[in-house]
Design a protein around this motif. Structure first.
Motif, PDB file in Angstrom:
ATOM      1  N   ILE A 170      -3.597  -1.139   5.068  1.00 29.28           N
ATOM      2  CA  ILE A 170      -4.093   0.203   4.730  1.00 29.28           C
ATOM      3  C   ILE A 170      -4.162   1.068   5.992  1.00 29.28           C
ATOM      4  CG2 ILE A 170      -6.087   1.488   3.879  1.00 29.28           C
ATOM      5  CD1 ILE A 170      -6.730  -0.965   2.113  1.00 29.28           C
ATOM      6  N   ARG A 201       0.449   8.312   8.631  1.00 27.93           N
ATOM      7  CA  ARG A 201       0.416   9.586   7.902  1.00 27.93           C
ATOM      8  C   ARG A 201      -0.516  10.626   8.496  1.00 27.93           C
ATOM      9  NH1 ARG A 201       2.287   5.810   4.823  1.00 27.93           N
ATOM     10  NH2 ARG A 201       3.757   6.318   3.163  1.00 27.93           N
ATOM     11  N   VAL A 246       0.835  -1.195   0.000  1.00 30.30           N
ATOM     12  CA  VAL A 246       0.000   0.000   0.000  1.00 30.30           C
ATOM     13  C   VAL A 246       0.877   1.256   0.000  1.00 30.30           C
ATOM     14  CG1 VAL A 246      -1.654   1.339   1.376  1.00 30.30           C
ATOM     15  CG2 VAL A 246      -1.972  -1.130   1.087  1.00 30.30           C
ATOM     16  N   ALA A 247       1.949   1.237   0.785  1.00 31.83           N
ATOM     17  CA  ALA A 247       2.857   2.392   0.813  1.00 31.83           C
ATOM     18  C   ALA A 247       3.448   2.658  -0.563  1.00 31.83           C
ATOM     19  CB  ALA A 247       3.966   2.149   1.830  1.00 31.83           C
ATOM     20  N   ALA A 265       2.061   1.515  -3.650  1.00 29.86           N
ATOM     21  CA  ALA A 265       1.041   1.747  -4.674  1.00 29.86           C
ATOM     22  C   ALA A 265       0.279   3.052  -4.470  1.00 29.86           C
ATOM     23  CB  ALA A 265       0.063   0.569  -4.703  1.00 29.86           C
ATOM     24  N   VAL A 266       0.041   3.426  -3.223  1.00 30.96           N
ATOM     25  CA  VAL A 266      -0.810   4.584  -2.936  1.00 30.96           C
ATOM     26  C   VAL A 266       0.007   5.829  -2.575  1.00 30.96           C
ATOM     27  CG1 VAL A 266      -2.667   5.472  -1.468  1.00 30.96           C
ATOM     28  CG2 VAL A 266      -2.670   3.060  -2.178  1.00 30.96           C
ATOM     29  N   TYR A 267       1.072   5.624  -1.801  1.00 30.87           N
ATOM     30  CA  TYR A 267       1.805   6.773  -1.274  1.00 30.87           C
ATOM     31  C   TYR A 267       3.169   6.982  -1.934  1.00 30.87           C
ATOM     32  CZ  TYR A 267      -1.805   6.629   2.286  1.00 30.87           C
ATOM     33  OH  TYR A 267      -3.009   6.625   2.934  1.00 30.87           O
ATOM     34  N   GLY A 268       3.475   6.169  -2.929  1.00 30.04           N
ATOM     35  CA  GLY A 268       4.672   6.407  -3.723  1.00 30.04           C
ATOM     36  C   GLY A 268       5.986   6.094  -3.055  1.00 30.04           C
ATOM     37  N   GLU A 269       5.974   5.275  -1.998  1.00 30.95           N
ATOM     38  CA  GLU A 269       7.234   4.888  -1.376  1.00 30.95           C
ATOM     39  C   GLU A 269       8.004   3.935  -2.294  1.00 30.95           C
ATOM     40  OE1 GLU A 269       7.064   3.437   2.576  1.00 30.95           O
ATOM     41  OE2 GLU A 269       6.059   5.220   3.373  1.00 30.95           O
ATOM     42  N   ASN A 276      -0.807   2.422   7.279  1.00 33.13           N
ATOM     43  CA  ASN A 276      -0.334   3.574   6.519  1.00 33.13           C
ATOM     44  C   ASN A 276      -1.110   4.842   6.879  1.00 33.13           C
ATOM     45  OD1 ASN A 276       1.757   3.012   4.171  1.00 33.13           O
ATOM     46  ND2 ASN A 276       0.507   1.165   4.384  1.00 33.13           N
ATOM     47  N   MET A 277      -2.404   4.705   7.098  1.00 32.34           N
ATOM     48  CA  MET A 277      -3.214   5.875   7.462  1.00 32.34           C
ATOM     49  C   MET A 277      -2.831   6.403   8.840  1.00 32.34           C
ATOM     50  SD  MET A 277      -6.944   4.667   6.009  1.00 32.34           S
ATOM     51  CE  MET A 277      -7.747   6.232   6.374  1.00 32.34           C
TER      52      MET A 277
END
Length: 302
Positions: free
Chosen positions: A179, A186, A126-127, A129-133, A182-183
């Motif tokens: 998910i 952040r 998820v980091a 795919a979603v947050y660009g890590e 990660n939320m």
């Protein structure tokens, strides 16, 4: 005693700082044992309560265990953050807890615990795919190996009727955990960890309450199921959250996450000892693949 009298006393040698290096592995082992036992308690209580009613009891008791600690830092919780706590609580607690309880009614305790170990992999995915890590080749390999373990577990027929639906439910719960992690990282880093835990559990319990009321079983619930549900809420949720955040604060998130290795081992051991559930070859293969992949993923952070 006067100040002059005090100054006449012989000087005492300075006490050496207490070495607490032993405490971290002890607490990691304790956390693994407690979280492993949660799958045992779900196996006992879920058939009697049903998944939604059981999770409501778990969330409410877990929140009650944490609220006295969170009360001390209540002034650090802005009122505007409660909707976010509710959303993250649904993703990180209410829905995955229900999925794990639903899976516990259909498959051995070790199945859910092994799938739970993929949380670390999903958090990394998820980091990325979603947050660009960034994701290096080592972590990509870890994801492939871990998901191969899930496939082995899902396609085995060791539970008689098959584990496919239970594995899908438990793996979906692990995805939601990924998910949610990660939320939290952040959007809630400014809050004390115990406040995040108590807030998300409390809001989850409130959100689930109408469904739990509608789904509450009509039959009398046996004492063993009540004891299992109570232990699941107070010990495996409330106390375990406190212990986990204590480890994070002292050692960092990566080292605290190594408790993930121990959860399937303890879950299988508890279920074998207390419920007589067999430990099968597919479970061993899947567990080795998933835990090996978690080890690779965590090591790649350093």
């Amino acid at each position: 005693m006067s100040a002059n009298h005090c100054s006449a006393l012989p000087a005492l040698p300075l006490a050496r700082p207490i070495n607490r290096d032993w405490l971290t592995p002890v607490e990691l082992g304790l956390l693994g044992a407690i979280w492993g036992a949660s799958f045992l308690f779900m196996r006992v209580a879920a058939p009697e309560f049903g998944s939604v009613a059981l999770v409501e009891v778990r969330l409410a008791l877990g929140a009650l265990a944490l609220i006295p600690f969170a009360w001390r830092v209540r002034r650090q919780i802005p009122s505007a953050i409660w909707p976010r706590l509710a959303a993250i609580g649904a993703i990180n607690s209410a829905v995955p807890f229900v999925l794990f309880a639903w899976a516990a009614q259909r498959a051995p305790a070790a199945i859910g615990a092994i799938c739970n170990a993929t949380t670390v992999l999903f958090a990394a995915l998820v980091a990325f795919a979603v947050y660009g890590e960034k994701m290096g080749a080592r972590r990509a390999l870890a994801l492939l190996v871990g998901f191969a373990g899930v496939v082995v577990l899902a396609t085995s027929r060791s539970a008689g009727a098959g584990n496919l639906l239970a594995v899908v439910a438990a793996t979906s719960a692990a995805l939601l955990y990924g998910i949610g992690a990660n939320m939290v990282r952040r959007y809630l880093t400014d809050l004390p960890p115990v406040a995040v835990a108590a807030g998300t559990l409390s809001m989850s319990a409130l959100l689930l309450l109408p469904l739990a009321f509608a789904a509450w079983p009509a039959h009398a619930i046996p004492l063993a199921a009540w004891l299992s549900a109570g232990t699941l809420g107070m010990l495996c949720t409330g106390f375990a959250f406190l212990l986990y955040y204590r480890l994070i604060q002292r050692n960092g998130a990566s080292r605290a996450a190594t408790a993930t290795y121990l959860v399937p081992l303890f879950a299988a051991a508890w279920a074998w000892l207390l419920l007589g559930e067999a430990i099968t070859v597919p479970m061993l293969i899947a567990g080795a693949l998933i835990l090996g992949s978690v080890a690779i993923s965590l090591r790649s952070k350093h």
